[in-house]
Design an enzyme around this catalytic site. Structure first.
Site, PDB file in Angstrom:
ATOM      1  N   TYR A 176      27.225  50.655  44.930  1.00  8.54           N
ATOM      2  CA  TYR A 176      27.242  49.666  46.014  1.00  8.54           C
ATOM      3  C   TYR A 176      28.223  50.087  47.099  1.00  8.54           C
ATOM      4  CZ  TYR A 176      27.972  45.248  48.466  1.00  8.54           C
ATOM      5  OH  TYR A 176      28.101  44.270  49.433  1.00  8.54           O
ATOM      6  N   ALA A 177      29.436  50.488  46.687  1.00 12.76           N
ATOM      7  CA  ALA A 177      30.448  50.906  47.657  1.00 12.76           C
ATOM      8  C   ALA A 177      29.963  52.104  48.461  1.00 12.76           C
ATOM      9  CB  ALA A 177      31.759  51.223  46.944  1.00 12.76           C
ATOM     10  N   ALA A 178      29.328  53.055  47.782  1.00 13.61           N
ATOM     11  CA  ALA A 178      28.794  54.227  48.483  1.00 13.61           C
ATOM     12  C   ALA A 178      27.736  53.818  49.499  1.00 13.61           C
ATOM     13  CB  ALA A 178      28.207  55.216  47.480  1.00 13.61           C
ATOM     14  N   SER A 179      26.877  52.881  49.117  1.00 12.28           N
ATOM     15  CA  SER A 179      25.822  52.452  50.029  1.00 12.28           C
ATOM     16  C   SER A 179      26.407  51.753  51.250  1.00 12.28           C
ATOM     17  CB  SER A 179      24.827  51.536  49.311  1.00 12.28           C
ATOM     18  OG  SER A 179      25.370  50.253  49.047  1.00 12.28           O
ATOM     19  N   LYS A 180      27.449  50.972  51.056  1.00  8.46           N
ATOM     20  CA  LYS A 180      28.046  50.257  52.180  1.00  8.46           C
ATOM     21  C   LYS A 180      28.906  51.174  53.044  1.00  8.46           C
ATOM     22  CE  LYS A 180      26.210  46.219  51.723  1.00  8.46           C
ATOM     23  NZ  LYS A 180      25.345  45.653  52.784  1.00  8.46           N
ATOM     24  N   VAL A 223      12.498  45.677  53.580  1.00 11.13           N
ATOM     25  CA  VAL A 223      13.128  46.659  54.479  1.00 11.13           C
ATOM     26  C   VAL A 223      13.056  48.084  53.953  1.00 11.13           C
ATOM     27  CG1 VAL A 223      14.669  44.953  55.533  1.00 11.13           C
ATOM     28  CG2 VAL A 223      15.456  46.290  53.545  1.00 11.13           C
ATOM     29  N   SER A 260      30.789  46.324  54.085  1.00  9.06           N
ATOM     30  CA  SER A 260      31.515  45.589  53.038  1.00  9.06           C
ATOM     31  C   SER A 260      32.913  46.155  52.891  1.00  9.06           C
ATOM     32  CB  SER A 260      30.779  45.694  51.695  1.00  9.06           C
ATOM     33  OG  SER A 260      31.578  45.185  50.638  1.00  9.06           O
ATOM     34  N   ASN A 264      20.879  42.510  57.731  1.00 10.53           N
ATOM     35  CA  ASN A 264      21.627  41.860  56.650  1.00 10.53           C
ATOM     36  C   ASN A 264      21.055  42.137  55.274  1.00 10.53           C
ATOM     37  OD1 ASN A 264      23.454  39.616  55.483  1.00 10.53           O
ATOM     38  ND2 ASN A 264      21.383  38.907  54.968  1.00 10.53           N
ATOM     39  N   ILE A 289      32.914  36.716  49.446  1.00  9.66           N
ATOM     40  CA  ILE A 289      32.336  35.555  50.116  1.00  9.66           C
ATOM     41  C   ILE A 289      31.673  34.650  49.080  1.00  9.66           C
ATOM     42  CG2 ILE A 289      30.778  34.797  51.949  1.00  9.66           C
ATOM     43  CD1 ILE A 289      33.124  36.566  52.898  1.00  9.66           C
TER      44      ILE A 289
END
Length: 245
Positions: free
Chosen positions: A153-157, A62, A140, A88, A186
């Site tokens: 990761y948090a910034a990307s989500k 992607v 997320s 996803n 999860i």
């Protein structure tokens, strides 16, 4: 259960975890599903394992905008329509803010943000002709509330959430809905890497007292994909058991 009979769907990152559970849920609802993964052999094997025979697997990275565009365009052309796209595909790596390396930041942003944008862009182009369609993104709880050790990761989500809300405003005039789900913790291979103590701590903070399952998230995605959510767009649906990080 949501009826997706005669619908055509694409799920990126569909070879395992939430992605594969989503492929299965959409297929069970009657959809013809194309799942993607970086490795063609793995994608084809995953597709063959889904009951019903309406699932195929193709290779796709992607982060390659041209490949995303050509793959989605080819699916729409082959089937004469494209009704559902689930963006996803994503990666998760943790690091304290003072120890983040450049390549980690690049992977988070190129896959989770740019890859999602490329997918939404290509999906929108394919759906505009029919003036209908549903796009579901994977945000997320970390992007909603932040998470220590996961700043990139948090910034990307958080970026994914912004993409859902912004493109919903743009694409509504074409009959295209864009929503996101924001999973909590999860039970997937990614979560297993957290370690038993961290997992137990998250379970303790979750009012429902357990980890979520990929199927929990897949059912929420299936709802957003179908006609039962026909007046739902620009929303981020938490699937987190009430967890507050």
């Amino acid at each position: 259960m949501t009826d997706l009979t005669d619908k055509v769907a694409i799920v990126t990152g569909g070879t395992r975890g939430i992605g594969l559970a989503t492929v299965t849920a959409l297929a069970e609802a009657g959809a013809t599903v194309v799942l993607t993964g970086r490795d063609e052999a793995v994608a084809k094997e995953a597709a063959a394992g889904v009951p019903g025979g309406r699932v195929t697997g193709v290779a796709l990275d992607v982060t390659d905008s041209a490949a995303v565009s050509s793959t989605i365009r080819a699916v729409a052309k082959e089937h004469g329509r494209l009704d559902v796209v689930v963006a996803n595909a994503g990666v998760l790596e943790g690091a304290l803010v003072g120890m983040m390396k450049d390549d980690l930041v690049e992977r988070m942003l190129s896959t989770n943000v740019a890859g999602t944008l490329y997918t939404v862009q290509a999906a929108a182009r394919a759906m505009m002709r029919k003036k209908t369609g549903s796009i579901v993104l994977l945000a997320s709880i970390a992007g909603e509330q932040g998470s220590a050790g996961q700043s990139a990761y948090a910034a990307s989500k958080a970026g994914v959430t912004a993409i859902a809300k912004s493109t919903a405003k743009e694409l509504g005039r074409y009959g295209i809905r864009v929503n996101a789900v924001a999973p909590g913790v999860i039970d997937t291979a990614m979560t297993a890497a957290m370690g038993e103590e961290a997992i137990a701590a998250n379970v303790e903070q979750t009012p429902l007292g357990r980890l979520g399952s990929p199927e929990d998230v897949a059912k929420a995605i299936r709802f957003l994909a179908g006609d039962e959510a026909a007046f739902v767009t620009g929303q981020v649906l938490g699937v987190d058991g009430g967890l507050v990080l």
